[in-house]
Design a protein around this motif. Sequence first.
Motif, PDB file in Angstrom:
ATOM      1  N   ASP A 174     -44.502   1.053 -17.105  1.00 38.51           N
ATOM      2  CA  ASP A 174     -43.737   2.265 -16.816  1.00 38.51           C
ATOM      3  C   ASP A 174     -42.388   2.321 -17.524  1.00 38.51           C
ATOM      4  O   ASP A 174     -41.740   3.373 -17.525  1.00 38.51           O
ATOM      5  CB  ASP A 174     -43.529   2.409 -15.306  1.00 38.51           C
ATOM      6  N   THR A 181     -50.086   4.195 -20.523  1.00 39.01           N
ATOM      7  CA  THR A 181     -49.854   4.902 -19.274  1.00 39.01           C
ATOM      8  C   THR A 181     -48.824   4.128 -18.466  1.00 39.01           C
ATOM      9  O   THR A 181     -48.761   2.897 -18.544  1.00 39.01           O
ATOM     10  CB  THR A 181     -51.144   5.069 -18.446  1.00 39.01           C
ATOM     11  N   LEU A 235     -48.758   4.416 -15.132  1.00 39.38           N
ATOM     12  CA  LEU A 235     -49.278   4.384 -13.764  1.00 39.38           C
ATOM     13  C   LEU A 235     -50.486   3.458 -13.657  1.00 39.38           C
ATOM     14  O   LEU A 235     -51.370   3.468 -14.518  1.00 39.38           O
ATOM     15  CB  LEU A 235     -49.674   5.791 -13.313  1.00 39.38           C
ATOM     16  N   GLY A 236     -50.519   2.694 -12.576  1.00 40.47           N
ATOM     17  CA  GLY A 236     -51.614   1.755 -12.381  1.00 40.47           C
ATOM     18  C   GLY A 236     -52.956   2.423 -12.164  1.00 40.47           C
ATOM     19  O   GLY A 236     -53.971   2.007 -12.732  1.00 40.47           O
ATOM     20  N   GLU A 237     -52.983   3.469 -11.332  1.00 41.76           N
ATOM     21  CA  GLU A 237     -54.244   4.164 -11.054  1.00 41.76           C
ATOM     22  C   GLU A 237     -54.837   4.752 -12.326  1.00 41.76           C
ATOM     23  O   GLU A 237     -56.043   4.659 -12.575  1.00 41.76           O
ATOM     24  CB  GLU A 237     -54.019   5.269 -10.012  1.00 41.76           C
ATOM     25  N   GLU A 238     -53.977   5.362 -13.143  1.00 38.18           N
ATOM     26  CA  GLU A 238     -54.456   5.933 -14.403  1.00 38.18           C
ATOM     27  C   GLU A 238     -54.915   4.821 -15.347  1.00 38.18           C
ATOM     28  O   GLU A 238     -55.875   4.991 -16.103  1.00 38.18           O
ATOM     29  CB  GLU A 238     -53.368   6.768 -15.065  1.00 38.18           C
ATOM     30  N   LEU A 277     -45.303  -1.684 -11.164  1.00 37.19           N
ATOM     31  CA  LEU A 277     -45.609  -0.287 -11.479  1.00 37.19           C
ATOM     32  C   LEU A 277     -45.162   0.634 -10.341  1.00 37.19           C
ATOM     33  O   LEU A 277     -45.081   0.205  -9.188  1.00 37.19           O
ATOM     34  CB  LEU A 277     -47.109  -0.133 -11.734  1.00 37.19           C
ATOM     35  N   PRO A 278     -44.897   1.909 -10.632  1.00 30.85           N
ATOM     36  CA  PRO A 278     -44.334   2.799  -9.608  1.00 30.85           C
ATOM     37  C   PRO A 278     -45.322   3.264  -8.548  1.00 30.85           C
ATOM     38  O   PRO A 278     -44.910   3.634  -7.445  1.00 30.85           O
ATOM     39  CB  PRO A 278     -43.823   3.995 -10.424  1.00 30.85           C
ATOM     40  N   ASP A 279     -46.630   3.268  -8.863  1.00 37.57           N
ATOM     41  CA  ASP A 279     -47.585   3.799  -7.880  1.00 37.57           C
ATOM     42  C   ASP A 279     -48.283   2.694  -7.093  1.00 37.57           C
ATOM     43  O   ASP A 279     -48.296   2.707  -5.869  1.00 37.57           O
ATOM     44  CB  ASP A 279     -48.604   4.727  -8.547  1.00 37.57           C
ATOM     45  N   ILE A 280     -48.873   1.710  -7.790  1.00 34.75           N
ATOM     46  CA  ILE A 280     -49.524   0.599  -7.092  1.00 34.75           C
ATOM     47  C   ILE A 280     -49.130  -0.711  -7.760  1.00 34.75           C
ATOM     48  O   ILE A 280     -48.757  -0.746  -8.934  1.00 34.75           O
ATOM     49  CB  ILE A 280     -51.065   0.732  -7.064  1.00 34.75           C
ATOM     50  N   ASN A 281     -49.225  -1.783  -6.998  1.00 37.14           N
ATOM     51  CA  ASN A 281     -48.864  -3.106  -7.486  1.00 37.14           C
ATOM     52  C   ASN A 281     -49.774  -3.521  -8.634  1.00 37.14           C
ATOM     53  O   ASN A 281     -50.979  -3.270  -8.611  1.00 37.14           O
ATOM     54  CB  ASN A 281     -48.983  -4.096  -6.323  1.00 37.14           C
ATOM     55  N   GLU A 331     -52.901  -5.347  -7.772  1.00 41.59           N
ATOM     56  CA  GLU A 331     -54.000  -4.505  -7.306  1.00 41.59           C
ATOM     57  C   GLU A 331     -54.731  -3.864  -8.484  1.00 41.59           C
ATOM     58  O   GLU A 331     -55.956  -3.682  -8.440  1.00 41.59           O
ATOM     59  CB  GLU A 331     -53.470  -3.426  -6.355  1.00 41.59           C
TER      60      GLU A 331
END
Length: 226
Positions: A8, A32, A34-37, A56-60, A63
Motif C-alpha cells: 500500500d 495493488t 489491498l490484500g483482498e484484491e 495492509l490497510p484492509d486485511i493482515n 491472512e
Amino acid sequence: MKILIIEDDSIIVENIELTLHVGWPEAELIWTGLGEEGIELVESQSPDLVILDLGLPDINGFEVLKSIRLFSNIPVVVLTVREEETSVVRAFEYGADEYLNKPFRQMELVARLKSLAKRKSSTSLEGEKCGPFLFSFSEQIVKYGKITINLSRIEMLILHHLAINQGKTVTYASIARTIWPSDYPGYKNAIRVFIRQLREKIEKDPGNPQIILNKPRLGYLIPKDI
C-alpha cells in the motif's frame, strides 16, 4: 515473467519498480495496495511471483498469505518492516518462500526473485528417484512407497536435499543455502518449522520421527535403512 506487488506504500512500490526496471527489465509488474484484491489478482492474472507486505490497510498480510496458499503454490516474497523473529517464523509457517526487511537491498531483492523464478521453472529434477522418495517438482508431490504426499516448494527442496545425502548429517547452513541465496538471522528456526511440517506429512508418528532424524545442534539426517 509477471510479478504481483501487494503493497500500500506507493514510495515502496516505486522503489521496487525502479529496482526491477534496472535489474530485471523484462519483468511485467502488477500492483495493488489491498490484500483482498491481491488474492483476486493471484487467481485472475496468474502471476509468476508475489511480493507481499504484511501491513495492509484492509486485511493482515498473514491472512493474504494463508488465503493464497489455499489454492496456489506461487512463490511469495514477504517484504516488511517487521524484523522480529516471531513474524519471520509465522510467515514461513503460512507458506512464505522468502522474508526480506524494509528498507530492502535492491540487488538482493532481484537475486532472490530470480532464484525463486529459476526454481519454479526448473524441471531437471522431474521424476527423480532419490533415496526412498520419487520427486515430481512440477506437480509438487513426493511418492514414498504407496503414499503420495503434497508438499510446498520449500518442503520439496529440503526433503530432496536430505534424500540425496541419505545416511549423512545435513547441517542447518547447508539446508539454508539450498533454500535461500544467503543466510538471514533466524534461519534455523525457520528450517525447524519446515521440518515439523514435513514430519507431519510423511511420518507415521511425527512426535517420534523415523524418517527425518534430529542431529542436535547440527542439523538433520535421513537414515540409510529406511
